[in-house]
Design a protein around this motif. Structure first.
Motif, mmCIF file in Angstrom:
data_model
loop_
_atom_site.group_PDB
_atom_site.id
_atom_site.type_symbol
_atom_site.label_atom_id
_atom_site.label_comp_id
_atom_site.label_asym_id
_atom_site.label_seq_id
_atom_site.Cartn_x
_atom_site.Cartn_y
_atom_site.Cartn_z
ATOM 1 N N VAL A 69 0.835 -1.199 0.000
ATOM 2 C CA VAL A 69 0.000 0.000 0.000
ATOM 3 C C VAL A 69 0.868 1.246 0.000
ATOM 4 N N ARG A 70 1.916 1.223 0.791
ATOM 5 C CA ARG A 70 2.818 2.368 0.916
ATOM 6 C C ARG A 70 3.541 2.648 -0.402
ATOM 7 N N ALA A 71 3.853 1.586 -1.131
ATOM 8 C CA ALA A 71 4.508 1.780 -2.425
ATOM 9 C C ALA A 71 3.564 2.449 -3.424
ATOM 10 N N ALA A 72 2.273 2.102 -3.336
ATOM 11 C CA ALA A 72 1.299 2.693 -4.258
ATOM 12 C C ALA A 72 0.810 4.049 -3.785
ATOM 13 N N GLU A 73 0.692 4.236 -2.478
ATOM 14 C CA GLU A 73 0.222 5.486 -1.889
ATOM 15 C C GLU A 73 1.225 5.923 -0.826
ATOM 16 N N PRO A 74 2.259 6.672 -1.187
ATOM 17 C CA PRO A 74 3.355 6.987 -0.250
ATOM 18 C C PRO A 74 2.919 7.707 1.022
ATOM 19 N N GLY A 75 1.807 8.396 1.002
ATOM 20 C CA GLY A 75 1.381 9.117 2.197
ATOM 21 C C GLY A 75 0.529 8.306 3.150
ATOM 22 N N GLN A 117 11.728 -2.983 10.332
ATOM 23 C CA GLN A 117 12.510 -3.453 9.187
ATOM 24 C C GLN A 117 11.880 -3.005 7.865
ATOM 25 N N LEU A 118 10.551 -3.104 7.775
ATOM 26 C CA LEU A 118 9.878 -2.743 6.525
ATOM 27 C C LEU A 118 9.786 -1.236 6.324
ATOM 28 N N PHE A 119 9.681 -0.491 7.431
ATOM 29 C CA PHE A 119 9.493 0.949 7.333
ATOM 30 C C PHE A 119 10.480 1.668 8.248
ATOM 31 N N PRO A 120 11.743 1.720 7.878
ATOM 32 C CA PRO A 120 12.700 2.495 8.675
ATOM 33 C C PRO A 120 12.330 3.973 8.634
ATOM 34 N N ASP A 121 12.874 4.730 9.574
ATOM 35 C CA ASP A 121 12.557 6.149 9.676
ATOM 36 C C ASP A 121 12.746 6.823 8.313
ATOM 37 N N GLU A 122 11.668 7.438 7.822
ATOM 38 C CA GLU A 122 11.698 8.010 6.477
ATOM 39 C C GLU A 122 11.857 9.528 6.493
ATOM 40 N N ALA A 123 12.395 10.070 7.583
ATOM 41 C CA ALA A 123 12.533 11.528 7.658
ATOM 42 C C ALA A 123 13.440 12.075 6.577
ATOM 43 N N ASP A 124 14.411 11.282 6.117
ATOM 44 C CA ASP A 124 15.343 11.765 5.096
ATOM 45 C C ASP A 124 15.014 11.226 3.714
ATOM 46 N N LEU A 161 -5.075 -8.109 0.082
ATOM 47 C CA LEU A 161 -5.388 -7.141 1.127
ATOM 48 C C LEU A 161 -4.916 -5.753 0.735
ATOM 49 N N ALA A 162 -3.721 -5.674 0.176
ATOM 50 C CA ALA A 162 -3.177 -4.382 -0.245
ATOM 51 C C ALA A 162 -3.991 -3.774 -1.380
ATOM 52 N N ASP A 163 -4.354 -4.586 -2.371
ATOM 53 C CA ASP A 163 -5.128 -4.074 -3.504
ATOM 54 C C ASP A 163 -6.470 -3.502 -3.055
ATOM 55 N N ALA A 164 -7.129 -4.197 -2.122
ATOM 56 C CA ALA A 164 -8.418 -3.708 -1.641
ATOM 57 C C ALA A 164 -8.258 -2.390 -0.888
ATOM 58 N N CYS A 165 -7.218 -2.279 -0.066
ATOM 59 C CA CYS A 165 -6.988 -1.037 0.685
ATOM 60 C C CYS A 165 -6.687 0.127 -0.258
ATOM 61 N N VAL A 166 -5.858 -0.103 -1.263
ATOM 62 C CA VAL A 166 -5.518 0.949 -2.217
ATOM 63 C C VAL A 166 -6.749 1.393 -2.985
#
Length: 583
Positions: free
Chosen positions: A340-346, A373-380, A463-468
């Protein structure tokens, strides 16, 4: 009307498992009287005390299942022989029942000879306990253990029973002693369950056994409600705790046979969803005795959010489906959210719940590590959000004061379970007017209907496709959310639950023969004390008329008072228990 409510590890104890729905039922039916008979499961539960009781609860009687009863009864020689015969018969049935089909032919609605033998054995033990003042010591005796061993070693015993060792036999005997403790209770005299118009067992197992004995001794019609199926819970628990195969086989046979006997004798059996109904049918419940009564939930705490759904963050997914454990499959949810994050970054994901026991703590720790592990801090990163897009929270914090506020923060509610009964958290989201994405397990499809997206379990891509899909379509989200709220308000409120049981009580009592005439404070007969149906011979009274004495149908119709009077079952009415024996 006087209703005897029999509970196990629930109402009216403060920490009861089934307390909330029983309390709402009792409080919602102030026009009736309730005698509460409660079986407790632990010292802590009893120490916690009872809930404040409304005036319609006229009496509470309690008995422990967590400690052995000591009734001080010593059986004489004849009583010991009688006990040995009944217990040996019970053990023989359990040893002969196959593990793959613990209900035997009764599991398909039939009444095979083993089912008849089981019922006779249990009721024989009950009559012995009534006549002698109890059977607690006998159920713990060497006689019981030897009868069980003899049944397992006898020709024709199932393979798993023949493999039972002495520790296995001891474990089975101890479990049977606990499950059969209702036989020795003093609840069945005229001032107890026998004085009720309906006995409502709020669970299967020991609670239903107490109701079965009230029906057997006094003809009290029995209503059984199962929002969780005890036999299914027993199977899951015994497989999870590493119980020996012989113990699992014998206990599965006992619980399967007991469920079949209860369903056979009950006037009506209710369930909360189709998933539970299938288990009941598999264990012997006949379809015309089954009624669906969805769990009643209080919609008031969600009204404000549901009536103003536009305040949600359109990029946030919310998971708040109860305790965190492996059955919730948050691992698949986290992998799905990565897509989902890859398709909708926000997009963001809020996981709100507490770990369930030590196993849940370990699983929660694993999920936190996976999220890091999947979502390390994305501040940078190119899509900086300043923190991890996945948050783990518990109810009661400043941002999560209540489930309603949690669902108010998200646009879509997600359920990722691989095992689920009735999805309470999902219905709460529906009360809030939220669109849902959930896995096809348990009663999810029945709860959601056509108001949400349902995907296969353990399938992160689906699950991801339905959420997107829902995150990208606000109009569809709003439409599904409105439909979900309307469905929840129609089917899953406290009011519909109370009204359904009120109608069931009236149905049972109106089709049951009068056993006694109850008078009110003025000396006048109470309503339903002498139902009209009990005065007309027919199937609903349970009064058998010998064929040789039965008048032809045309003669009965001509003799019946009033034009158009007819003999036969009332359309839609369930089977009715037999009348009380003369005492």
């Amino acid at each position: 009307m006087r209703i005897a409510l029999v509970t196990e590890s629930g109402y009216p104890y403060v920490g009861g498992d089934a307390g909330p729905w029983c309390e709402r039922l009792v409080r919602g039916l102030g026009q009736h009287e309730f005698d509460v008979h409660a079986l407790s499961r632990g010292r802590e539960q009893e120490a916690g005390g009872l809930l404040p009781l409304p005036p319609q609860v006229v009496r509470v009687r309690t008995a422990p299942l967590w400690t052995a009863l000591d009734d001080g009864v010593v059986h004489g020689r004849r009583a010991r022989r009688r006990f040995a015969d009944c217990y040996a018969e019970l053990a023989a049935v359990l040893a002969a029942t196959g593990t793959a089909d613990p209900g035997g032919a009764a599991g398909h609605g039939g009444s095979d000879h083993l089912a008849d033998r089981f019922g006779s054995a249990v009721l024989g033990l009950a009559e012995l306990a009534r006549d002698e003042g109890g059977a607690a010591a006998a159920l713990r005796s060497e006689t019981a253990l030897r009868a069980l061993e003899g049944a397992c070693r006898a020709p024709g015993a199932q393979h798993a029973a023949r493999a039972a060792r002495v520790p296995d036999l001891l474990a089975v005997a101890a479990h049977l002693e606990c499950a059969l403790r209702p036989l020795s209770l003093d609840w069945y005299a005229g001032d107890g369950l026998a004085g009720a118009d309906v006995c409502h067992a709020a669970a299967g197992g020991p609670a239903a056994l107490a109701g079965l004995l009230a029906h057997h001794f006094s003809g009290v019609p029995l209503l059984v409600t199962e929002y969780g199926v005890p036999l299914r819970a027993h199977h899951l628990a015994r497989h999870a705790d590493g119980t020996a195969p012989a113990v699992r086989a014998l206990l599965a046979a006992f619980h399967g046979r007991l469920a079949a006997e209860v369903y056979r004798r009950a006037a009506l059996v209710t369930h909360g969803n189709v998933h539970a109904r299938r288990w009941q049918e598999r264990c012997g419940a006949e379809r015309d005795r089954l009624r669906t009564v969805h769990p009643g939930m209080d919609a008031a705490p969600f009204a404000e959010v549901g009536e103003a759904p536009e305040g949600a963050d359109p990029r946030t997914l919310v998971w708040a489906a109860g305790d965190i454990d492996p059955a919730k499959d948050l691992v698949s949810l986290l992998h799905a959210f990565a897509e989902v994050r890859a398709a909708e970054p926000g997009a963001r994901l809020r996981i709100v719940g507490a770990a369930a026991g030590p196993g849940g703590e370990a699983y929660l720790g694993h999920c936190r590590a996976l999220a890091a592990q999947l979502f390390p801090d994305e501040a940078d990163g190119p899509h900086a959000v300043g923190d991890n897009p996945v948050s783990f929270e518990e109810f009661g914090g400043p941002q999560t004061p209540s489930p309603a506020q949690v669902y108010a923060s998200g646009a879509v509610a997600v359920l990722s379970s691989v095992v689920e009964g009735f999805p309470v958290g999902l219905v709460e989201a529906m009360f809030c007017g939220r669109a849902t994405v959930s896995t096809d397990v348990g009663a999810v499809v029945e709860a959601v209907g056509g108001t949400g997206l349902v995907v296969p379990p353990r399938n992160p891509r689906a699950l991801a496709d339905a959420c997107v899909t829902l995150l990208r379509d606000p109009e569809r989200r709003a439409r599904l959310g409105a439909a979900a709220r309307a469905r929840a308000l129609e089917l899953f409120t406290v009011e519909q639950n109370i009204e359904a049981f009120h109608g069931i009580y009236l149905e049972i009592v109106s089709h049951s023969p009068a056993r006694h005439v109850a008078l009110d404070d003025t000396g006048a007969p109470r309503p339903f004390a002498a139902p009209a149906e009990s005065r007309v011979p027919g199937p609903w009274t349970g009064t058998a008329v010998p064929a040789a004495r039965r008048a032809p149908e045309w003669a009965a119709a001509a003799a019946a008072p009033g034009a158009g009077a007819r003999s036969g079952p009332v359309p839609g009415a369930g089977p009715v228990p037999a009348p009380a024996r003369a005492r």
